[in-house]
Scaffold this active site. Structure first.
Site, PDB file in Angstrom:
ATOM      1  N   GLY A 136       0.778  -1.231   0.000  1.00  0.00           N
ATOM      2  CA  GLY A 136       0.000   0.000   0.000  1.00  0.00           C
ATOM      3  C   GLY A 136       0.808   1.279   0.000  1.00  0.00           C
ATOM      4  N   GLU A 156       5.515   6.491  -9.723  1.00  0.00           N
ATOM      5  CA  GLU A 156       4.185   6.101  -9.235  1.00  0.00           C
ATOM      6  C   GLU A 156       3.629   7.073  -8.201  1.00  0.00           C
ATOM      7  OE1 GLU A 156       3.448   1.917  -8.473  1.00  0.00           O
ATOM      8  OE2 GLU A 156       5.438   1.439  -9.204  1.00  0.00           O
ATOM      9  N   ASP A 192      -4.526  -3.923 -18.572  1.00  0.00           N
ATOM     10  CA  ASP A 192      -3.644  -2.775 -18.861  1.00  0.00           C
ATOM     11  C   ASP A 192      -3.870  -2.192 -20.261  1.00  0.00           C
ATOM     12  OD1 ASP A 192      -2.469  -3.273 -16.351  1.00  0.00           O
ATOM     13  OD2 ASP A 192      -0.966  -4.600 -17.224  1.00  0.00           O
ATOM     14  N   ASN A 214      -6.007   2.823 -12.796  1.00  0.00           N
ATOM     15  CA  ASN A 214      -5.022   1.853 -12.304  1.00  0.00           C
ATOM     16  C   ASN A 214      -3.624   2.433 -12.455  1.00  0.00           C
ATOM     17  OD1 ASN A 214      -3.991  -0.819 -11.553  1.00  0.00           O
ATOM     18  ND2 ASN A 214      -3.399  -1.024 -13.704  1.00  0.00           N
ATOM     19  N   ARG A 238     -16.172 -17.895  -7.766  1.00  0.00           N
ATOM     20  CA  ARG A 238     -15.691 -16.599  -8.259  1.00  0.00           C
ATOM     21  C   ARG A 238     -16.833 -15.569  -8.348  1.00  0.00           C
ATOM     22  NH1 ARG A 238     -10.551 -14.194  -9.715  1.00  0.00           N
ATOM     23  NH2 ARG A 238     -11.314 -12.159 -10.249  1.00  0.00           N
ATOM     24  N   ASN A 285       1.425   3.061  -2.616  1.00  0.00           N
ATOM     25  CA  ASN A 285       0.674   4.004  -3.466  1.00  0.00           C
ATOM     26  C   ASN A 285      -0.519   4.575  -2.718  1.00  0.00           C
ATOM     27  OD1 ASN A 285       1.671   4.356  -6.378  1.00  0.00           O
ATOM     28  ND2 ASN A 285       1.980   2.166  -5.985  1.00  0.00           N
ATOM     29  N   HIS A 320       0.240   1.265 -13.102  1.00  0.00           N
ATOM     30  CA  HIS A 320       1.037   0.119 -13.551  1.00  0.00           C
ATOM     31  C   HIS A 320       2.514   0.536 -13.605  1.00  0.00           C
ATOM     32  CE1 HIS A 320       1.894  -3.691 -15.436  1.00  0.00           C
ATOM     33  NE2 HIS A 320       2.698  -3.029 -16.256  1.00  0.00           N
ATOM     34  N   LEU A 353     -10.667  -7.441 -12.388  1.00  0.00           N
ATOM     35  CA  LEU A 353     -11.962  -6.879 -11.967  1.00  0.00           C
ATOM     36  C   LEU A 353     -13.112  -7.564 -12.676  1.00  0.00           C
ATOM     37  CD1 LEU A 353     -11.816  -2.993 -11.738  1.00  0.00           C
ATOM     38  CD2 LEU A 353     -11.352  -4.703  -9.993  1.00  0.00           C
ATOM     39  N   GLN A 371      10.043   7.884  -8.031  1.00  0.00           N
ATOM     40  CA  GLN A 371      10.140   8.945  -9.049  1.00  0.00           C
ATOM     41  C   GLN A 371       8.907   9.039  -9.937  1.00  0.00           C
ATOM     42  OE1 GLN A 371      13.824   8.637 -11.255  1.00  0.00           O
ATOM     43  NE2 GLN A 371      15.073   8.671  -9.402  1.00  0.00           N
TER      44      GLN A 371
END
Ligand code: GAR
Length: 218
Positions: free
Chosen positions: A12, A181, A151, A108, A66, A14, A110, A94, A179
């Site tokens: 976590g 994210e 993505d 998102n 699921r 981010n 990445h 998702l 630098q």
């Protein structure tokens, strides 16, 4: 005030960058209303709790199949009625139902310059292992809208980061986080909170080959 739900799977950092930016004014007009993790022991949940943010674990193995897990995940998000869903190291595909319901409102982060080192199997440290194995001299991070692919959604922001001699996947991962994210993710959220970025077309079938897919002042 933009209401954000953040989905996480791990450490976590981010999430922390978003929390810090909200607290220090780097992000204005936004609040995180809930953090959801698919792992009960994700450190990200503790980070949320430390900052008084509602936190919930929705763990796949606690559901019969699921579909039941997917429904629980969507219900957990719906319950917070977010304006924006931020995937911050969320390593679960998702449910399509959720993508349809929140189209243009899910982003998102990445850890590469998409379209390099992305798609199925490219997550976390694996992305940096692949970048080093290929010998690229520049990598980085991307924030994008989420669509049905892995993505593949419209790119909102990217930042390049230098690969250095002697880098290990861990060292490179840390540099990309610091630098790129932790810079571009709060930046994009702040722009969304100020109405400067939005998805200009709501459905993939409406995509044209010409022009930009997302609009706004950026
Ligand atoms: C981050 O590097 C993020 O970009 C990546 O997982 C890490 C999570 O770290 N996400 C992906 O690889 C998604 N495909 P964090 O939990 O410390 O934010």
């Amino acid at each position: 005030m933009l209401k954000i739900v953040t989905l996480v799977s791990g450490g976590g950092t981010n999430l922390q960058a978003i929390i810090d930016a909200i607290e220090n004014g780097g992000i204005k007009n936004a609040q995180i209303v809930k953090v959801i993790s698919n792992k009960a022991d994700a450190y990200a949940l503790e980070r949320a709790a430390k900052h008084g943010i509602a936190a919930q674990a929705v763990v796949k193995k606690e559901f019969p199949d699921r579909e039941a897990f997917n429904d629980a995940l969507i219900a957990a998000v719906d319950e917070a009625a977010p304006d924006l869903v931020v995937l911050a190291g969320f390593l679960v595909v998702l449910p399509v139902k959720m993508i349809e319901k929140y189209r243009g409102r899910i982003i998102n982060i990445h850890p590469s310059l998409i379209p390099s080192f992305c798609g199925n199997g490219f997550y976390g440290l694996k992305v940096h292992e692949a970048a080093l194995a290929r010998g690229v001299k520049v990598t980085g991070a991307t924030v994008h809208f989420v669509d049905e692919g892995t993505d593949t959604g419209p790119i909102i922001a990217q930042k390049a980061v230098e690969v250095k001699e002697g880098d290990t996947p861990e060292i490179l991962q840390r540099r990309v986080m610091e630098q790129a994210e932790w810079v571009i993710l709060p930046g994009v959220i702040n722009d969304i909170a100020h109405g400067r970025i939005k998805l200009s077309r709501s459905h993939p079938e409406e995509r044209s080959d010409e022009g930009s897919y997302y609009g706004g002042e950026k």
